[in-house]
Write a protein that holds these residues in place. Structure first.
Motif, PDB file in Angstrom:
ATOM      1  N   LEU A  94       0.826  -1.205   0.000  1.00  0.00           N
ATOM      2  CA  LEU A  94       0.000   0.000   0.000  1.00  0.00           C
ATOM      3  C   LEU A  94       0.861   1.256   0.000  1.00  0.00           C
ATOM      4  O   LEU A  94       0.546   2.233  -0.686  1.00  0.00           O
ATOM      5  CB  LEU A  94      -0.925  -0.009   1.221  1.00  0.00           C
ATOM      6  CG  LEU A  94      -2.055  -1.046   1.199  1.00  0.00           C
ATOM      7  CD1 LEU A  94      -2.829  -0.995   2.516  1.00  0.00           C
ATOM      8  CD2 LEU A  94      -2.993  -0.796   0.038  1.00  0.00           C
ATOM      9  N   ALA A  95       1.962   1.245   0.788  1.00  0.00           N
ATOM     10  CA  ALA A  95       2.850   2.405   0.815  1.00  0.00           C
ATOM     11  C   ALA A  95       3.487   2.640  -0.553  1.00  0.00           C
ATOM     12  O   ALA A  95       3.595   3.782  -1.023  1.00  0.00           O
ATOM     13  CB  ALA A  95       3.930   2.203   1.876  1.00  0.00           C
ATOM     14  N   ILE A  96       3.887   1.548  -1.214  1.00  0.00           N
ATOM     15  CA  ILE A  96       4.484   1.683  -2.546  1.00  0.00           C
ATOM     16  C   ILE A  96       3.470   2.246  -3.538  1.00  0.00           C
ATOM     17  O   ILE A  96       3.790   3.116  -4.362  1.00  0.00           O
ATOM     18  CB  ILE A  96       5.015   0.322  -3.019  1.00  0.00           C
ATOM     19  CG1 ILE A  96       6.206  -0.110  -2.157  1.00  0.00           C
ATOM     20  CG2 ILE A  96       5.427   0.379  -4.489  1.00  0.00           C
ATOM     21  CD1 ILE A  96       6.708  -1.511  -2.460  1.00  0.00           C
ATOM     22  N   ILE A  97       2.217   1.768  -3.455  1.00  0.00           N
ATOM     23  CA  ILE A  97       1.173   2.267  -4.355  1.00  0.00           C
ATOM     24  C   ILE A  97       0.943   3.761  -4.131  1.00  0.00           C
ATOM     25  O   ILE A  97       0.818   4.542  -5.085  1.00  0.00           O
ATOM     26  CB  ILE A  97      -0.132   1.478  -4.146  1.00  0.00           C
ATOM     27  CG1 ILE A  97       0.047   0.035  -4.629  1.00  0.00           C
ATOM     28  CG2 ILE A  97      -1.293   2.143  -4.883  1.00  0.00           C
ATOM     29  CD1 ILE A  97      -1.140  -0.849  -4.344  1.00  0.00           C
ATOM     30  N   VAL A  98       0.883   4.183  -2.870  1.00  0.00           N
ATOM     31  CA  VAL A  98       0.676   5.604  -2.562  1.00  0.00           C
ATOM     32  C   VAL A  98       1.817   6.441  -3.117  1.00  0.00           C
ATOM     33  O   VAL A  98       1.605   7.512  -3.717  1.00  0.00           O
ATOM     34  CB  VAL A  98       0.522   5.801  -1.042  1.00  0.00           C
ATOM     35  CG1 VAL A  98       0.547   7.284  -0.685  1.00  0.00           C
ATOM     36  CG2 VAL A  98      -0.763   5.164  -0.548  1.00  0.00           C
ATOM     37  N   VAL A  99       3.052   5.969  -2.931  1.00  0.00           N
ATOM     38  CA  VAL A  99       4.212   6.713  -3.447  1.00  0.00           C
ATOM     39  C   VAL A  99       4.163   6.799  -4.977  1.00  0.00           C
ATOM     40  O   VAL A  99       4.412   7.860  -5.562  1.00  0.00           O
ATOM     41  CB  VAL A  99       5.520   6.044  -2.972  1.00  0.00           C
ATOM     42  CG1 VAL A  99       6.717   6.672  -3.670  1.00  0.00           C
ATOM     43  CG2 VAL A  99       5.662   6.172  -1.467  1.00  0.00           C
ATOM     44  N   LEU A 100       3.824   5.678  -5.634  1.00  0.00           N
ATOM     45  CA  LEU A 100       3.748   5.682  -7.096  1.00  0.00           C
ATOM     46  C   LEU A 100       2.652   6.608  -7.600  1.00  0.00           C
ATOM     47  O   LEU A 100       2.829   7.304  -8.610  1.00  0.00           O
ATOM     48  CB  LEU A 100       3.520   4.258  -7.604  1.00  0.00           C
ATOM     49  CG  LEU A 100       4.689   3.285  -7.438  1.00  0.00           C
ATOM     50  CD1 LEU A 100       4.289   1.893  -7.909  1.00  0.00           C
ATOM     51  CD2 LEU A 100       5.907   3.768  -8.207  1.00  0.00           C
ATOM     52  N   VAL A 101       1.512   6.626  -6.898  1.00  0.00           N
ATOM     53  CA  VAL A 101       0.424   7.528  -7.300  1.00  0.00           C
ATOM     54  C   VAL A 101       0.876   8.979  -7.157  1.00  0.00           C
ATOM     55  O   VAL A 101       0.619   9.818  -8.043  1.00  0.00           O
ATOM     56  CB  VAL A 101      -0.836   7.253  -6.449  1.00  0.00           C
ATOM     57  CG1 VAL A 101      -1.868   8.370  -6.650  1.00  0.00           C
ATOM     58  CG2 VAL A 101      -1.439   5.913  -6.801  1.00  0.00           C
ATOM     59  N   PHE A 102       1.556   9.282  -6.064  1.00  0.00           N
ATOM     60  CA  PHE A 102       2.023  10.657  -5.843  1.00  0.00           C
ATOM     61  C   PHE A 102       3.045  11.059  -6.903  1.00  0.00           C
ATOM     62  O   PHE A 102       2.955  12.157  -7.477  1.00  0.00           O
ATOM     63  CB  PHE A 102       2.638  10.771  -4.448  1.00  0.00           C
ATOM     64  CG  PHE A 102       3.195  12.131  -4.138  1.00  0.00           C
ATOM     65  CD1 PHE A 102       2.348  13.175  -3.789  1.00  0.00           C
ATOM     66  CD2 PHE A 102       4.558  12.368  -4.216  1.00  0.00           C
ATOM     67  CE1 PHE A 102       2.860  14.436  -3.519  1.00  0.00           C
ATOM     68  CE2 PHE A 102       5.072  13.628  -3.942  1.00  0.00           C
ATOM     69  CZ  PHE A 102       4.221  14.664  -3.585  1.00  0.00           C
ATOM     70  N   VAL A 103       4.018  10.170  -7.183  1.00  0.00           N
ATOM     71  CA  VAL A 103       5.035  10.483  -8.188  1.00  0.00           C
ATOM     72  C   VAL A 103       4.393  10.629  -9.564  1.00  0.00           C
ATOM     73  O   VAL A 103       4.726  11.547 -10.332  1.00  0.00           O
ATOM     74  CB  VAL A 103       6.118   9.381  -8.202  1.00  0.00           C
ATOM     75  CG1 VAL A 103       7.081   9.598  -9.359  1.00  0.00           C
ATOM     76  CG2 VAL A 103       6.882   9.384  -6.886  1.00  0.00           C
ATOM     77  N   SER A 104       3.462   9.733  -9.892  1.00  0.00           N
ATOM     78  CA  SER A 104       2.788   9.814 -11.191  1.00  0.00           C
ATOM     79  C   SER A 104       2.006  11.117 -11.318  1.00  0.00           C
ATOM     80  O   SER A 104       1.996  11.741 -12.383  1.00  0.00           O
ATOM     81  CB  SER A 104       1.843   8.618 -11.363  1.00  0.00           C
ATOM     82  OG  SER A 104       2.553   7.400 -11.288  1.00  0.00           O
TER      83      SER A 104
END
Length: 294
Positions: free
Chosen positions: A35-45
């Protein structure tokens, strides 16, 4: 007669409980990490795509204001007169809407024919050779990878404005999309009839006709109808580049700020798509599960 339930020794039970807790904790940690990785990827994207939530919040009122301007003034005292004024060009719009449906129909039909002819060559279990399978798959990938609006622009330049460009663009993209779906249906058939006919000396065409088509026909028809629904929507957009249909009239209304015309045309498109979806849904259900539909 009562049956005695065996009881584990205390030490063994404690070890199993500790192992279970450790497994649960490890799985929880993995879930949190994902979940943390998904949140980071969404923010970076979002940052790379220049998505600004604050800008969206600050300008959301403009969207509401535009929608408000598209709503016509309809009074109870002059209801039918206001409706007639709202749909002042209804015969013209209805004709363009019918043209849009015909564009979608012809594009679906032509694309489905090409997909039908190529899907057997693209399937892993029926392809006559490895190279024919590779060639068929690469061609279908090209057809569905290039957006249909790009094909429409190319054909408008080549053949001029009109529905012909929209039909050709939709047919090419439909061939690629349906070709992949048809090939997947073929790859999931029961191979016993195929093996039986092959052992009896039947030709490849005869095997397709008598062993494959009876199994795949309902799936082919269902996917073709689903694609027709999609193409009705796509044909409406084709008019934006001059490829016929009601999309061109819709774009003119937007560019000229004919707000009530925008809402009138949009409602006609939405109503048409809903009716087509409802009709094709019933047909698809009857084709897939004829006994389950009453």
């Amino acid at each position: 007669m009562a049956t005695a339930v065996p009881v584990l020794p205390a030490a063994q039970a404690k070890a199993l409980a500790d192992a279970y807790k450790a497994a649960v904790a490890a799985r929880r940690q993995r879930t949190l990490l994902v979940l943390a990785i998904i949140v980071v990827l969404v923010f970076v994207s979002a940052q790379l795509a220049h998505v600004r939530p604050l800008t969206l919040i600050a300008n959301i009122g403009n969207f509401g204001g535009f929608i408000g301007r598209t709503i016509p003034k309809i009074s109870a005292g002059n209801f039918f007169g206001d409706i007639a004024e709202w749909y002042w060009a209804f015969p013209k719009w209805l004709g363009l809407l019918w043209q849009t449906i015909l564009i979608a129909y012809l594009g679906t039909l032509m694309g489905a024919v090409v997909a039908f002819l190529l899907c057997f060559h693209a399937s892993a279990n029926l392809a006559r050779s490895r190279w024919s399978r590779i060639a068929a798959r690469r061609f279908l990938e090209f057809c569905r990878t290039v957006p249909d609006i790009v094909f429409a622009l190319i054909f408008v330049i080549a053949f001029g404005l009109g529905p012909m460009a929209g039909v050709l663009a939709l047919s090419i993209h439909t061939a690629g999309a349906l070709g992949k779906l048809f090939a997947e249906v073929v790859e999931n058939i029961d191979m016993k009839p195929v093996e039986g006919l092959s052992a009896a000396g039947a030709s490849w065409v005869q095997i397709i006709r008598f062993a494959v088509l009876p199994q795949v026909a309902p799936g082919f028809a269902s996917y073709a109808l689903l694609r027709f629904e999609i193409n009705v929507r796509g044909a409406g957009v084709m008019g934006f580049v001059g490829a016929g249909g009601i999309g061109q009239e819709f774009l003119v209304a937007i560019r000229n700020f004919y707000y009530t015309d925008v809402s009138a045309i949009l409602l006609m498109i939405i109503a048409t798509v809903i009716l087509i979806d409802l009709g094709t849904e019933q047909i698809r259900h009857r084709l897939i599960n004829p006994e389950g539909v009453k």
